[in-house]
Design an enzyme around this catalytic site. Structure first.
Site, PDB file in Angstrom:
ATOM      1  N   GLU A   1    -100.777 -42.037   8.788  1.00 52.29           N
ATOM      2  CA  GLU A   1    -100.292 -42.381  10.122  1.00 52.29           C
ATOM      3  C   GLU A   1    -100.005 -43.872  10.160  1.00 52.29           C
ATOM      4  O   GLU A   1    -100.638 -44.667   9.458  1.00 52.29           O
ATOM      5  CB  GLU A   1    -101.368 -42.018  11.159  1.00 52.29           C
TER       6      GLU A   1
ATOM      7  N   ASN B   1    -101.744 -39.578  16.638  1.00 58.40           N
ATOM      8  CA  ASN B   1    -101.470 -40.067  17.980  1.00 58.40           C
ATOM      9  C   ASN B   1    -100.219 -40.926  18.025  1.00 58.40           C
ATOM     10  O   ASN B   1     -99.496 -40.946  19.030  1.00 58.40           O
ATOM     11  CB  ASN B   1    -102.665 -40.860  18.508  1.00 58.40           C
TER      12      ASN B   1
ATOM     13  N   ASN C   1     -98.648 -33.435  18.242  1.00 64.19           N
ATOM     14  CA  ASN C   1     -99.992 -33.749  17.764  1.00 64.19           C
ATOM     15  C   ASN C   1    -100.976 -33.775  18.919  1.00 64.19           C
ATOM     16  O   ASN C   1    -100.734 -34.436  19.934  1.00 64.19           O
ATOM     17  CB  ASN C   1     -99.997 -35.124  17.084  1.00 64.19           C
ATOM     18  N   GLU C   2    -102.068 -33.022  18.790  1.00 68.11           N
ATOM     19  CA  GLU C   2    -103.198 -33.069  19.730  1.00 68.11           C
ATOM     20  C   GLU C   2    -102.755 -33.091  21.187  1.00 68.11           C
ATOM     21  O   GLU C   2    -103.251 -33.891  21.992  1.00 68.11           O
ATOM     22  CB  GLU C   2    -104.100 -34.272  19.419  1.00 68.11           C
TER      23      GLU C   2
ATOM     24  N   TYR D   1    -113.759 -33.962  13.249  1.00 69.39           N
ATOM     25  CA  TYR D   1    -114.369 -35.133  12.625  1.00 69.39           C
ATOM     26  C   TYR D   1    -115.878 -35.074  12.854  1.00 69.39           C
ATOM     27  O   TYR D   1    -116.332 -34.588  13.896  1.00 69.39           O
ATOM     28  CB  TYR D   1    -113.811 -36.430  13.212  1.00 69.39           C
TER      29      TYR D   1
ATOM     30  N   GLU E   1    -106.246 -32.210  10.312  1.00 69.42           N
ATOM     31  CA  GLU E   1    -107.044 -33.446  10.386  1.00 69.42           C
ATOM     32  C   GLU E   1    -108.505 -33.054  10.210  1.00 69.42           C
ATOM     33  O   GLU E   1    -109.024 -32.257  10.998  1.00 69.42           O
ATOM     34  CB  GLU E   1    -106.857 -34.188  11.717  1.00 69.42           C
TER      35      GLU E   1
ATOM     36  N   GLN F   1    -107.864 -40.007   6.751  1.00 69.50           N
ATOM     37  CA  GLN F   1    -106.504 -40.216   6.264  1.00 69.50           C
ATOM     38  C   GLN F   1    -106.548 -40.586   4.782  1.00 69.50           C
ATOM     39  O   GLN F   1    -107.518 -40.217   4.119  1.00 69.50           O
ATOM     40  CB  GLN F   1    -105.812 -41.265   7.117  1.00 69.50           C
TER      41      GLN F   1
END
Length: 502
Positions: A27, A72, A172-173, A244, A292, A352
């Site tokens: 990202e 993001n 995304n999200e 996460y 992710e 990442q």
């Protein structure tokens, strides 16, 4: 000492190990791109500004596909900013990470870098502040060979061949209130379905990923998946998961069992997808892109955020977690969870890759080095081939505050019928006691133990740093012994082990 028993039978399979399970994520965030993969003034930079030392480590890591450009970041990204002559590219405010985006690296440069590292490009389109039109434009630019305004522009910009991106993320999200353009599930689902249908008019063979929940802790988890899939089931191939993990309040026992949460997350999403499948009487199975996942000390990020109106840095040091042996053991256990669900999770992206919550770290003008998490990923990517197996594990348990009673030892195995090679991946979650595991391999036929690597340390909080880049490395485990169809291995406290048979 804890004692566990594992039975391996190559006839009991879960699913084929898709090579996309060993993907990653880059990202435009912090030093992930700038001072990470791209640093023109570095002694190891090639003629295009890419750090050759980083390229070598990415190849060693064994990354198969990389999701780009966010994250993001993508919900405010204008893809056109990153093409054409660099001196004409605009600088923009990146609202996601409160930084300045210089746009020195864009789609063409990143695709060229991927060709050097040998990875596939998985591209995310902006469905936060943009929509169908922009998704079609970037698809035309990237994939149409020639003969249109945007495909000919790509050629004029120095890329004659199309990028031929096969896998596309629809935003995304979008369940997250922090996301630019966030809205209700129904709103996102409608836009995603329309965008998917439009993109398939350009290329029916695209593989499309719709946004699932950004974590299983979201208040909308479950209902979000159901609502989105009810609108998009016929249009997409994957639904995404993000997760996460970090220790909370010193609760290492629960942290070491984080894979239990990942297992439940995957199984809940699969069950929701199958519910929609049944409602629609559909023959199609929805797969999961776990695009992710990682250990991420999010509580530390909240203390380092830049928020001042005049404070918009370029490539700040953000999310640069230093990973310990314990972190690497949890990380390796998350890989075990992904393999355990190889029938449904057919794509995954470690978030990442470089500097940002990453297995690879760099110093501007200086060296690049491997974090502790590098090793479980590199070995699993190299060794996990063929079919993931449904193993039978008997292990003592312990009480964890977050996950209830969990096994001390966790395990998964893969078997490649073509080569006859079998790989076994093990963790010992106990913080103090060694574990001895007996592995029944009689159903594999005549085999020998080829290699055994164990990642552990007397100090579970040991790390690799700029000053000590090789403090932690996996070592050969001399305890492995094969006798009468049984392999016996000793697992140190807080350890991750990879064993190969053939």
């Amino acid at each position: 000492m804890n004692r566990a028993h594992l039975t391996i039978d190559p006839y009991f399979t879960v699913g084929t190990v898709n090579r996309r399970l060993f993907g990653s994520f880059v990202e435009h965030l912090g030093r992930g791109v700038y001072d990470g993969i791209y640093e023109p003034g570095h002694p190891a930079a090639d003629e295009n500004g890419y750090r050759e030392d980083v390229i070598a480590l990415v190849r060693e890591l064994g990354v198969t596909a990389i999701r780009y450009p966010g994250g993001n970041f993508v919900s405010g990204y204008r893809w056109e900013d990153g093409i054409g002559p660099r001196e004409q590219r605009p600088r923009r405010l990146d609202l996601a990470w409160h930084s300045i985006e210089t746009n020195e690296v864009g789609l063409d440069e990143f695709a060229a870098w991927l060709r050097k590292v040998g990875s596939e490009l998985m591209y995310a389109v902006n469905l936060g502040t943009r929509g169908i039109h922009e998704a079609l434009d970037v698809l035309e630019y990237a994939n149409v060979p020639s003969g249109t305004r945007l495909s000919d522009l790509r050629i004029a910009n120095g890329t004659p061949a199309p990028h031929d991106i096969r896998m596309w993320c629809l935003g995304n999200e979008m369940d997250g209130p922090w996301q630019l353009g966030h809205g209700a599930a129904e709103e996102y689902a409608s836009l995603a379905a329309k965008t998917a249908r439009a993109m398939r008019q350009v290329d029916p063979g695209l593989e499309l990923v719709v946004c699932g929940s950004s974590s299983a802790q979201m208040s909308t988890f479950g209902s979000w998946e159901r609502t989105v899939l009810e609108a998009t089931y016929d249009e997409v191939d994957y639904i995404s998961c993000h997760a996460y993990y970090e220790p909370k309040d010193g609760d290492h026992a629960s942290f070491l069992a984080s894979a239990v949460n990942m297992d439940r997350f995957i199984e809940s999403v699969a069950a929701t997808a199958d519910h929609v499948k049944a409602e629609r009487r559909s023959p199609k199975t929805m797969y999961i892109s776990f695009d992710e996942w990682n250990v991420w000390y999010q509580s530390r990020y909240r203390a380092e955020r830049h928020t001042g109106i005049g404070d918009w840095p370029i490539a700040p040091r953000l999310l640069e977690n230093t990973y310990s042996v314990m972190d690497a053991v949890v990380f390796g256990n998350l890989l075990i969870s992904l393999l355990r669900h190889a029938d449904r999770v057919t794509s995954a992206s470690l978030a990442q890759l470089v500097n940002v919550i990453a297995p690879i770290m760099t110093e501007p003008g200086g060296p690049a080095w491997r974090q502790t998490t590098f090793f479980p990923f590199a070995l699993t990517s190299r060794l996990a081939r063929g079919e993931a197996l449904e193993v039978k594990l008997d292990s003592p348990t312990y009480a964890s505050g977050l996950h209830g009673d969990v096994t001390v030892v966790d395990a998964v195995a893969t078997h490649d019928a073509g080569s006859g090679a079998t790989a076994v991946f093990l963790v010992n979650r106990d913080e103090e006691a060694e574990a001895e595991i007996e592995i029944d391999v009689r159903m594999l036929g005549e085999v020998r133990v080829r290699d055994v690597w164990t990642l552990s340390d007397k100090d579970p909080h040991a790390v690799n740093t700029l000053e000590q880049p090789d403090r932690v490395r996996p070592a050969a485990n001399p305890t492995a012994a094969l006798a009468d169809g049984t392999v016996t291995v000793s697992l140190p406290p807080v350890s991750w082990t990879a064993l190969t048979l053939g």
